[in-house]
Design a protein around this motif. Sequence first.
Motif, mmCIF file in Angstrom:
data_model
loop_
_atom_site.group_PDB
_atom_site.id
_atom_site.type_symbol
_atom_site.label_atom_id
_atom_site.label_comp_id
_atom_site.label_asym_id
_atom_site.label_seq_id
_atom_site.Cartn_x
_atom_site.Cartn_y
_atom_site.Cartn_z
ATOM 1 N N LYS A 12 -14.213 -13.170 -14.345
ATOM 2 C CA LYS A 12 -15.467 -13.502 -13.657
ATOM 3 C C LYS A 12 -16.155 -14.742 -14.216
ATOM 4 C CE LYS A 12 -16.141 -8.781 -12.285
ATOM 5 N NZ LYS A 12 -16.843 -7.545 -12.489
ATOM 6 N N PRO A 54 -7.949 -12.762 -7.756
ATOM 7 C CA PRO A 54 -8.452 -12.107 -6.554
ATOM 8 C C PRO A 54 -8.218 -12.939 -5.283
ATOM 9 C CG PRO A 54 -10.265 -12.973 -7.839
ATOM 10 C CD PRO A 54 -9.021 -13.182 -8.643
ATOM 11 N N ARG A 64 -2.638 -8.729 -7.545
ATOM 12 C CA ARG A 64 -4.021 -8.251 -7.633
ATOM 13 C C ARG A 64 -4.123 -7.130 -8.652
ATOM 14 N NH1 ARG A 64 -3.962 -12.089 -4.542
ATOM 15 N NH2 ARG A 64 -4.870 -12.236 -2.488
ATOM 16 N N ASP A 65 -5.285 -7.016 -9.278
ATOM 17 C CA ASP A 65 -5.532 -5.939 -10.236
ATOM 18 C C ASP A 65 -5.268 -4.589 -9.585
ATOM 19 O OD1 ASP A 65 -6.325 -7.931 -11.926
ATOM 20 O OD2 ASP A 65 -8.372 -7.216 -12.192
ATOM 21 N N SER A 68 -9.912 -1.996 -10.046
ATOM 22 C CA SER A 68 -11.040 -2.926 -10.068
ATOM 23 C C SER A 68 -11.918 -2.675 -11.302
ATOM 24 C CB SER A 68 -11.871 -2.733 -8.793
ATOM 25 O OG SER A 68 -12.961 -3.606 -8.796
ATOM 26 N N GLY A 69 -12.313 -3.757 -11.966
ATOM 27 C CA GLY A 69 -13.204 -3.655 -13.115
ATOM 28 C C GLY A 69 -12.527 -3.266 -14.419
#
Length: 192
Positions: A12, A54, A64-65, A68-69
């Motif tokens: 992020k 993302p 992609r992960d 999430s988080g």
Amino acid sequence: MDLSALILAGGKATRLGGIAKHELVIDPADGRTIFERQVEILAPRVAEILVSSPTDIPGYRTVRDTISGAGPLAGIAAGLSATRTDWLLVLAGDMPHITGDLLDRMSAEASSASADDDLIGRELAAIGVRSGGLPEPLLCILHRRVLPTIERCLAAGRYKASGLLTDEGLRVAWIDAADPAALRNVNSPEDL
């Protein structure tokens, strides 16, 4: 060596105001982004370059992960699930000064240690890099057999990437005394 690479570019970048760190230009004189610098070093050394992000990165297979988080560990799980090779070199997308020499040392260590598996009686799971005695969790080579361990960590809410190399009982071959400049990452405007 049967090796692919995964560039972790899904962070992020909160300390940089949300700017995608892999897109930063470190040296205005050459105009290359961190991502372009990394690809230049990786391309001749690996079968494929994957990107954990993302958003799609044109020209590269993007993963992609899985959760999430969950941070970089989720991206690593996605990379290990997608890789077509037995070994995956994991590289943080904010390390602009990674060197071919260090990557070559890591790859050679994996090849050498894998050859000793029968003597040791336990298969090599990872090549890790330490600086000042501390692991650099987002620069390593992982065997695809590590994926179930990562999935257990994620399911248990253990998201600390360095814990994968130090707390999960994996056989890790360590490289110490790496050039600290090669391990420097960009986390804040001051790092630029």
